[in-house]
Each structure stands twice: as C-alpha cells, then as structure tokens.
Design an enzyme around this catalytic site. Structure first.
Site, PDB file in Angstrom:
ATOM      1  CG  HIS A 122      -2.325  -0.455  -3.964  1.00 60.34           C
ATOM      2  ND1 HIS A 122      -2.731   0.814  -3.693  1.00 60.34           N
ATOM      3  CD2 HIS A 122      -2.625  -1.178  -2.853  1.00 60.34           C
ATOM      4  CE1 HIS A 122      -3.254   0.871  -2.482  1.00 60.34           C
ATOM      5  NE2 HIS A 122      -3.201  -0.330  -1.958  1.00 60.34           N
TER       6      HIS A 122
ATOM      7  CD  GLU B 122      -2.247   3.835  -6.223  1.00 59.03           C
ATOM      8  OE1 GLU B 122      -2.492   3.170  -5.193  1.00 59.03           O
ATOM      9  OE2 GLU B 122      -2.002   5.049  -6.190  1.00 59.03           O
TER      10      GLU B 122
ATOM     11  CB  SER C 191      -0.847   0.048   1.277  1.00 55.63           C
ATOM     12  OG  SER C 191      -1.649  -1.084   1.387  1.00 55.63           O
TER      13      SER C 191
ATOM     14  CG  ASN D 214      -3.312   3.706   0.935  1.00 58.94           C
ATOM     15  OD1 ASN D 214      -4.371   3.843   1.537  1.00 58.94           O
ATOM     16  ND2 ASN D 214      -2.966   2.571   0.367  1.00 58.94           N
TER      17      ASN D 214
HETATM   18  P1  NAD Z   1      -3.367  -9.459   6.400  1.00 52.69           P
HETATM   19  O1  NAD Z   1      -2.828  -9.156   7.746  1.00 52.69           O
HETATM   20  O2  NAD Z   1      -4.818  -9.773   6.241  1.00 52.69           O
HETATM   21  O3  NAD Z   1      -2.552 -10.656   5.720  1.00 52.69           O
HETATM   22  C1  NAD Z   1      -1.157 -10.729   5.665  1.00 52.69           C
HETATM   23  C2  NAD Z   1      -0.788 -12.192   5.445  1.00 52.69           C
HETATM   24  O4  NAD Z   1       0.626 -12.284   5.186  1.00 52.69           O
HETATM   25  C3  NAD Z   1      -1.075 -13.089   6.667  1.00 52.69           C
HETATM   26  O5  NAD Z   1      -1.876 -14.177   6.260  1.00 52.69           O
HETATM   27  C4  NAD Z   1       0.306 -13.541   7.110  1.00 52.69           C
HETATM   28  O6  NAD Z   1       0.312 -14.856   7.644  1.00 52.69           O
HETATM   29  C5  NAD Z   1       1.067 -13.481   5.781  1.00 52.69           C
HETATM   30  N1  NAD Z   1       2.517 -13.423   5.945  1.00 52.69           N
HETATM   31  C6  NAD Z   1       3.242 -12.697   6.818  1.00 52.69           C
HETATM   32  N2  NAD Z   1       4.556 -12.951   6.647  1.00 52.69           N
HETATM   33  C7  NAD Z   1       4.653 -13.845   5.636  1.00 52.69           C
HETATM   34  C8  NAD Z   1       5.744 -14.499   5.001  1.00 52.69           C
HETATM   35  N3  NAD Z   1       7.001 -14.268   5.367  1.00 52.69           N
HETATM   36  N4  NAD Z   1       5.485 -15.375   4.004  1.00 52.69           N
HETATM   37  C9  NAD Z   1       4.205 -15.616   3.628  1.00 52.69           C
HETATM   38  N5  NAD Z   1       3.128 -15.027   4.182  1.00 52.69           N
HETATM   39  C10 NAD Z   1       3.357 -14.156   5.180  1.00 52.69           C
HETATM   40  O7  NAD Z   1      -2.969  -8.187   5.498  1.00 52.69           O
HETATM   41  P2  NAD Z   1      -3.675  -7.662   4.142  1.00 52.69           P
HETATM   42  O8  NAD Z   1      -4.689  -6.626   4.523  1.00 52.69           O
HETATM   43  O9  NAD Z   1      -4.045  -8.830   3.293  1.00 52.69           O
HETATM   44  O10 NAD Z   1      -2.454  -6.867   3.500  1.00 52.69           O
HETATM   45  C11 NAD Z   1      -1.473  -7.532   2.719  1.00 52.69           C
HETATM   46  C12 NAD Z   1      -0.777  -6.522   1.828  1.00 52.69           C
HETATM   47  O11 NAD Z   1      -1.756  -5.878   1.000  1.00 52.69           O
HETATM   48  C13 NAD Z   1      -0.054  -5.407   2.579  1.00 52.69           C
HETATM   49  O12 NAD Z   1       1.104  -5.057   1.867  1.00 52.69           O
HETATM   50  C14 NAD Z   1      -1.080  -4.283   2.566  1.00 52.69           C
HETATM   51  O13 NAD Z   1      -0.501  -3.010   2.664  1.00 52.69           O
HETATM   52  C15 NAD Z   1      -1.684  -4.479   1.182  1.00 52.69           C
HETATM   53  N6  NAD Z   1      -3.035  -3.916   1.003  1.00 52.69           N
HETATM   54  C16 NAD Z   1      -3.948  -3.964   2.005  1.00 52.69           C
HETATM   55  C17 NAD Z   1      -5.213  -3.431   1.791  1.00 52.69           C
HETATM   56  C18 NAD Z   1      -6.254  -3.477   2.867  1.00 52.69           C
HETATM   57  O14 NAD Z   1      -7.273  -2.786   2.747  1.00 52.69           O
HETATM   58  N7  NAD Z   1      -6.076  -4.231   3.913  1.00 52.69           N
HETATM   59  C19 NAD Z   1      -5.541  -2.875   0.551  1.00 52.69           C
HETATM   60  C20 NAD Z   1      -4.584  -2.876  -0.465  1.00 52.69           C
HETATM   61  C21 NAD Z   1      -3.315  -3.402  -0.230  1.00 52.69           C
END
Ligand code: NAD
Length: 292
Positions: free
Chosen positions: A140, A152, A119, A191
């Site tokens: 993104h 994005e 993000s 963001n």
């Molecule tokens: P989340 O906390 O729901 O999921 C993260 C996952 O990553 C978890 O299942 C965790 O076990 C896994 N993980 C952590 N370390 C790891 C590793 N070394 N190897 C494999 N898996 C691993 O988070 P999310 O909301 O899905 O966010 C994930 C990414 O997407 C982030 O970079 C976030 O910024 C981005 N993002 C989030 C949103 C949102 O609204 N939440 C929107 C767009 C982008």
C-alpha cells in the site's frame, strides 16, 4: 529473488506514482490500463514530476531521460510475461480487482510475485482468487507515491516468508521507502485510522457544525495537518474514500463506520474530487472554491 521488471495495472494517480518511483529506482516498468487516455496522461504526469525533480536538482536531465526510457505502456497483459512482480493499482472495487487477477495470472511466469495497492480490501481474499496466494502481498503506497516515505505492507494468511522478504527488501533497499507491517484486517492501519476521521469531517459538514473552509482550516491550523480533511478527501478521491468506508462498515459490522450520506451523494453526482475537477472544492478555476 531478484526483482528487476515490474508490471503496474491501472494508470490512475497511484499507478502513475508507483511507475514513477520504480523507474527512478532503476527498475523496468510496464504499465497497463483499460483506458488509453489514462496511459497517455500517466506518461505526461511522470514527465512533469520528473521535470520538477530536475528543477529541484534531485535528478539530472539525463536521469530523467533514463527513467522515462524504462517505462512502457500497454493495454495487454501478454506483455507482463517477463515481470518479476506485478502491482495492481486499479479502481478500489473487489470485483474489478478479482477480474484483473483472473485474466492477468495466465500470462505470468510461475515465480512472479503479485501485489495489490488496495487501500482496504482483504489481501487474503484477493490472494485466494489467484493461482499463487503464497506469492501475493498487500503493498500500500501512499499518495503521492514519489513523495511519501511509507509503504504499508500487508501479509495475507498464505503470504510466504520469501515473498514478504523480497518485497520488504524492494521497498527499503531499492525504492528507499520505509515500511509498516499491518495484519490483514479491513483498511489495515493507515485507513482504519485516517478514513473514519475524514468520514467524521464529512458528518461535521453534513450536520452544519462547520463550513468546508472552517472544517479544513480548523484541522490544518488547529491540529497541524498539512491538508484539511475535506481537501485530503478530494485529493484521495471520494469514490475511493466511500469504498474504504464500505469495506470498514461491512468488514467490522460496526455502525460507527457508516459512510456519511453526504459522501454518498457526492459520489453519486460524480463529484469525486481533484481527479475530475470537483469534489468538496471546485478546482476548475484559478483557486479552489468550496462547493457547499
Ligand atoms: P484512480 O481512479 O485514479 O485510477 C484507477 C485506474 O484503474 C483508472 O485509470 C482506471 O482506468 C483503471 N482501471 C479500472 N479498471 C481496470 C481494469 N479492469 N484493468 C486495468 N485498469 C483498470 O484510482 P487511484 O487513486 O489510483 O487508486 C487505485 C488503487 O490505489 C485503489 O485500490 C486505491 O484504493 C489505492 N490507493 C489510493 C490512494 C489514493 O490516495 N487515491 C492511496 C493509496 C492506495
């Protein structure tokens, strides 16, 4: 450059949604997570969302079964050897992402493309930590990925034209999404604008200007946002919100991006939003109840 097989790293809310979108669009998907529970939850969530799409007649029952059959889960990067593209969607922490790319890339075929769903973190810096910065791009997706129209795209300084063009075509032609192209600066476009607004809403709560409910209803009904900013922060994940604010604060060295101490406190408490059942609202009962 044909993209038929996708690897997704991280089976949280975003990895799950991205896997869903890819499978429904006819791509083979392998999804990896450190945590086997997350992989199980991801498949259950995709099943439920597909079922809703069947109920709304957006898909047939057969489409659903075909899409599910396209998804494999693994805890091992050695199964990513035939992927044309790997999309990293793990926790929003640079050290976590760097370590993933370090251990992942030796398993990839030489022409495989790499994308991060980060993000906020510098695509140029993440790309430089891999063996293929010219084949690396920011992709993104918005949350929830199956519903939201936008992806994005962020080109790092080294991203070559062939990579950009292949990913643009994938988003627009295969996944049926619209793209917005952002330069690679902290938190990109979405963001850079959204997260300071959410942080300001948390300051508004912190300073006692309004209650959780008053702030959310004000922005929902007064500005026509589908969700109030505190409910949206819970939906995104307060850990992710805090990480994005830290990237803005450190990357732009401007005090206007200082993360609100109340946001820090919620993250320290582990009350990081819907994914754990509690954030600015408590989701464990029938209806969400404000926690302040
Ligand atoms: P989340 O906390 O729901 O999921 C993260 C996952 O990553 C978890 O299942 C965790 O076990 C896994 N993980 C952590 N370390 C790891 C590793 N070394 N190897 C494999 N898996 C691993 O988070 P999310 O909301 O899905 O966010 C994930 C990414 O997407 C982030 O970079 C976030 O910024 C981005 N993002 C989030 C949103 C949102 O609204 N939440 C929107 C767009 C982008």
């Amino acid at each position: 450059m044909g993209i038929g097989k996708i690897g997704v790293v991280g089976a949280g809310q975003m990895g799950t949604g991205i896997a869903h979108v890819c499978a429904v669009s006819g791509l083979e998907v392998t999804i990896q997570d450190l945590n086997p529970d997350q992989l199980k939850k991801a498949i259950e969530a995709i099943d439920r969302t597909l079922e809703r799409q069947v109920a709304k007649r957006k898909l047939t029952g057969e489409d659903k079964q075909i899409a599910l059959a396209r998804i494999r889960t693994t805890d091992d990067f050695s199964e990513f050897g035939d992927c044309d593209l790997v999309i990293e969607a793990a926790t929003e922490r640079e050290d976590v992402k760097r370590e993933i790319f370090r251990t992942l890339t030796p398993h990839l075929k030489p022409d495989a493309l790499l994308a991060s769903n980060t993000s906020s973190i510098s695509i140029t810096r993440l790309a430089a930590a891999t063996d293929r910065p010219e084949k690396f791009i920011g992709m993104h997706f918005m949350n929830p990925a199956p519903v939201m129209q936008l992806v994005e795209l962020i080109r790092g300084i080294a991203t070559d034209d062939a990579t950009y063009e292949a990913i643009r075509a994938l988003c627009e032609e295969t996944l049926g999404k619209q793209i917005a192209l952002s330069e690679d600066y902290p938190a990109f476009i979405v963001n850079r604008i959204l997260m300071p607004m959410i942080n300001e809403a948390i300051y508004t709560l912190y300073e006692g200007v309004g209650s959780v409910e008053a702030i959310d209803i004000a922005m929902h009904l007064g500005v026509n946002h589908p969700l109030g900013p505190l409910a949206l922060a819970d939906f995104i994940g307060l850990d992710t919100c805090l990480s994005i604010m830290q990237v803005l604060y450190e990357g732009l060295a401007d005090s206007k991006y200082r993360p609100c101490p109340l946001l820090v406190k919620y993250v320290e408490a582990g009350w990081i939003g819907r994914k754990v059942g509690r954030g600015f609202y408590d989701y464990r009962g029938e209806v969400p109840v404000p926690t302040r």
